[in-house]
Scaffold this motif. Structure first.
Motif, mmCIF file in Angstrom:
data_model
loop_
_atom_site.group_PDB
_atom_site.id
_atom_site.type_symbol
_atom_site.label_atom_id
_atom_site.label_comp_id
_atom_site.label_asym_id
_atom_site.label_seq_id
_atom_site.Cartn_x
_atom_site.Cartn_y
_atom_site.Cartn_z
ATOM 1 N N GLY A 75 11.364 4.808 4.369
ATOM 2 C CA GLY A 75 11.737 5.085 2.989
ATOM 3 C C GLY A 75 10.831 6.123 2.342
ATOM 4 O O GLY A 75 11.290 6.994 1.591
ATOM 5 N N ALA A 76 9.524 6.033 2.640
ATOM 6 C CA ALA A 76 8.582 7.002 2.086
ATOM 7 C C ALA A 76 8.848 8.403 2.642
ATOM 8 O O ALA A 76 8.746 9.399 1.918
ATOM 9 N N LEU A 77 9.202 8.481 3.926
ATOM 10 C CA LEU A 77 9.407 9.782 4.551
ATOM 11 C C LEU A 77 10.630 10.522 4.019
ATOM 12 O O LEU A 77 10.642 11.753 3.961
ATOM 13 N N ILE A 78 11.676 9.782 3.648
ATOM 14 C CA ILE A 78 12.886 10.464 3.165
ATOM 15 C C ILE A 78 12.843 10.736 1.663
ATOM 16 O O ILE A 78 13.642 11.519 1.143
ATOM 17 N N GLN A 79 11.897 10.117 0.967
ATOM 18 C CA GLN A 79 11.889 10.214 -0.496
ATOM 19 C C GLN A 79 11.721 11.634 -1.037
ATOM 20 O O GLN A 79 12.400 12.003 -2.005
ATOM 21 N N PRO A 80 10.849 12.475 -0.459
ATOM 22 C CA PRO A 80 10.685 13.818 -1.037
ATOM 23 C C PRO A 80 11.979 14.621 -1.104
ATOM 24 O O PRO A 80 12.262 15.279 -2.116
ATOM 25 N N ILE A 81 12.791 14.573 -0.036
ATOM 26 C CA ILE A 81 14.031 15.356 -0.057
ATOM 27 C C ILE A 81 15.110 14.658 -0.883
ATOM 28 O O ILE A 81 15.936 15.329 -1.519
ATOM 29 N N LEU A 82 15.119 13.327 -0.910
ATOM 30 C CA LEU A 82 16.073 12.644 -1.792
ATOM 31 C C LEU A 82 15.819 13.062 -3.244
ATOM 32 O O LEU A 82 16.761 13.339 -3.996
ATOM 33 N N ALA A 83 14.558 13.117 -3.631
ATOM 34 C CA ALA A 83 14.219 13.528 -5.000
ATOM 35 C C ALA A 83 14.603 14.985 -5.239
ATOM 36 O O ALA A 83 15.105 15.341 -6.309
ATOM 37 N N ARG A 84 14.368 15.807 -4.234
ATOM 38 C CA ARG A 84 14.716 17.227 -4.372
ATOM 39 C C ARG A 84 16.227 17.404 -4.470
ATOM 40 O O ARG A 84 16.724 18.200 -5.278
ATOM 41 N N TRP A 97 13.570 25.609 11.106
ATOM 42 C CA TRP A 97 14.696 25.949 10.239
ATOM 43 C C TRP A 97 15.007 24.883 9.190
ATOM 44 O O TRP A 97 16.071 24.924 8.573
ATOM 45 N N GLY A 98 14.108 23.968 8.986
ATOM 46 C CA GLY A 98 14.329 22.936 7.978
ATOM 47 C C GLY A 98 13.017 22.461 7.405
ATOM 48 O O GLY A 98 12.078 23.256 7.246
ATOM 49 N N GLU A 99 12.952 21.187 7.127
ATOM 50 C CA GLU A 99 11.728 20.582 6.607
ATOM 51 C C GLU A 99 11.501 19.262 7.337
ATOM 52 O O GLU A 99 12.430 18.472 7.504
ATOM 53 N N THR A 127 0.849 -1.191 0.000
ATOM 54 C CA THR A 127 0.000 0.000 0.000
ATOM 55 C C THR A 127 0.881 1.234 0.000
ATOM 56 O O THR A 127 1.841 1.324 0.763
ATOM 57 N N ALA A 128 0.562 2.187 -0.886
ATOM 58 C CA ALA A 128 1.340 3.419 -0.954
ATOM 59 C C ALA A 128 1.212 4.180 0.361
ATOM 60 O O ALA A 128 0.138 4.203 0.983
ATOM 61 N N ILE A 129 2.303 4.774 0.801
ATOM 62 C CA ILE A 129 2.320 5.551 2.045
ATOM 63 C C ILE A 129 2.385 7.022 1.672
ATOM 64 O O ILE A 129 3.361 7.475 1.069
ATOM 65 N N ASP A 130 1.327 7.748 1.990
ATOM 66 C CA ASP A 130 1.281 9.171 1.686
ATOM 67 C C ASP A 130 2.023 9.955 2.747
ATOM 68 O O ASP A 130 1.865 9.702 3.951
ATOM 69 N N THR A 131 2.835 10.892 2.314
ATOM 70 C CA THR A 131 3.579 11.737 3.238
ATOM 71 C C THR A 131 3.211 13.195 3.038
ATOM 72 O O THR A 131 2.708 13.588 1.977
ATOM 73 N N THR A 132 3.474 13.983 4.054
ATOM 74 C CA THR A 132 3.166 15.408 4.008
ATOM 75 C C THR A 132 4.112 16.138 4.948
ATOM 76 O O THR A 132 4.772 15.501 5.780
ATOM 77 N N THR A 133 4.199 17.438 4.842
ATOM 78 C CA THR A 133 5.026 18.192 5.783
ATOM 79 C C THR A 133 4.309 18.301 7.125
ATOM 80 O O THR A 133 3.086 18.437 7.181
ATOM 81 N N MET A 134 5.078 18.218 8.183
ATOM 82 C CA MET A 134 4.525 18.290 9.535
ATOM 83 C C MET A 134 4.065 19.698 9.846
ATOM 84 O O MET A 134 4.724 20.682 9.509
ATOM 85 N N THR A 135 2.927 19.819 10.516
ATOM 86 C CA THR A 135 2.448 21.117 10.972
ATOM 87 C C THR A 135 2.834 21.319 12.435
ATOM 88 O O THR A 135 3.158 20.369 13.150
ATOM 89 N N ARG A 136 2.771 22.559 12.888
ATOM 90 C CA ARG A 136 3.087 22.853 14.293
ATOM 91 C C ARG A 136 2.129 22.118 15.232
ATOM 92 O O ARG A 136 2.514 21.719 16.334
ATOM 93 N N ASP A 137 0.894 21.923 14.802
ATOM 94 C CA ASP A 137 -0.083 21.211 15.631
ATOM 95 C C ASP A 137 0.304 19.752 15.865
ATOM 96 O O ASP A 137 -0.229 19.114 16.774
ATOM 97 N N GLN A 138 1.203 19.218 15.042
ATOM 98 C CA GLN A 138 1.608 17.817 15.164
ATOM 99 C C GLN A 138 2.900 17.639 15.964
ATOM 100 O O GLN A 138 3.403 16.521 16.079
ATOM 101 N N LEU A 139 3.427 18.720 16.543
ATOM 102 C CA LEU A 139 4.696 18.634 17.260
ATOM 103 C C LEU A 139 4.619 17.673 18.445
ATOM 104 O O LEU A 139 5.514 16.839 18.636
ATOM 105 N N ALA A 140 3.568 17.761 19.243
ATOM 106 C CA ALA A 140 3.465 16.904 20.433
ATOM 107 C C ALA A 140 3.344 15.437 20.034
ATOM 108 O O ALA A 140 3.993 14.568 20.630
ATOM 109 N N GLU A 141 2.528 15.147 19.024
ATOM 110 C CA GLU A 141 2.372 13.765 18.566
ATOM 111 C C GLU A 141 3.685 13.244 17.986
ATOM 112 O O GLU A 141 4.069 12.092 18.233
ATOM 113 N N SER A 142 4.385 14.095 17.244
ATOM 114 C CA SER A 142 5.666 13.701 16.665
ATOM 115 C C SER A 142 6.699 13.421 17.756
ATOM 116 O O SER A 142 7.466 12.457 17.672
ATOM 117 N N ALA A 143 6.721 14.244 18.797
ATOM 118 C CA ALA A 143 7.664 14.042 19.896
ATOM 119 C C ALA A 143 7.441 12.690 20.556
ATOM 120 O O ALA A 143 8.394 11.967 20.871
#
Length: 209
Positions: free
Chosen positions: A148-157, A61-63, A3-19
């Motif tokens: 692998g899906a999460l790093i792909q956008p910047i690898l392509a860039r 300061w990044g992505e 199944t394809a894994i959709d990725t997106t840029t993290m929002t500030r609202d997702q900081l606590a969940e990401s931590a």
């Protein structure tokens, strides 16, 4: 069928969940076990605060990439020209609270590891490049293609820009994963003063057509 894994840029609202996700992902990481040894009082909360600082630094300061919907992991990148963690940005981010959050022993171990790895980083990647500062996937989702899906956008860039990428890891099993994505080992060895074994890896720039 994968199944394809959709990725997106993290929002500030997702900081606590990401931590929280990153704290679980790095709970058994040798570097974090060196900085905050297992059994340390309040280790879980300290680890979550620390990983949250990393996510916030990347957001400021990044992505930072995450999975669409529920946060299953994060790829935190620093861009060309901004790959060095600076004191003013660390202060603004809140990282200078680390001695009070961790205690001086843990803070000194953190600084020892950071200073050593920063020296290697400068030696091995002096040119403009993308820096994968943190990649972490929630343990129940590991081995399912999320990283692998999460790093792909910047690898392509990076390929489109003709730039290399750089990272560090302290887990043996991560090395072949990154090699599958084009990274090559440029340094390996022990972090001084009792630190764990480390690998630094670089993905060469793709020649532009």
């Amino acid at each position: 069928m994968t199944t394809a894994i959709d990725t997106t840029t993290m929002t500030r609202d997702q900081l606590a969940e990401s931590a929280a996700v990153l704290a679980r992902a790095f709970d058994d990481d040798p570097l974090l076990e060196y900085i905050l040894p297992p059994g340390d009082a309040g280790r879980g909360a300290k680890l979550e605060w620390f990983m949250g600082q990393g996510a916030k630094y990347g957001h400021n300061w990044g992505e930072v990439y995450t999975t669409a919907g529920k946060v299953d992991g994060n790829a935190i990148w620093l861009p060309p020209g901004g790959t060095k963690l600076t004191i003013p940005r660390m202060a603004q981010n809140g990282l200078l609270m680390a001695p009070f959050k961790f205690g001086m022993g843990a803070f000194n171990r953190f600084m020892n590891a950071m200073n050593f790895m920063e020296k290697i980083h400068h030696e091995k990647a002096p040119e403009r490049h993308w820096y994968l500062m943190i990649l972490g996937v929630d343990p129940p989702r590991q081995g399912q293609g999320v990283g692998g899906a999460l790093i792909q956008p910047i690898l392509a860039r990076a390929d489109a820009e003709g730039l290399p990428c750089y990272l560090e890891t302290n887990k043996t099993k991560n090395v072949p994963f990154y090699q599958r994505h084009g990274f090559e080992i440029v340094f390996e060895g022990d972090i001084p003063k009792g630190g764990p074994y480390a690998w630094t890896m670089k993905r060469p720039a793709k020649e532009r057509a």
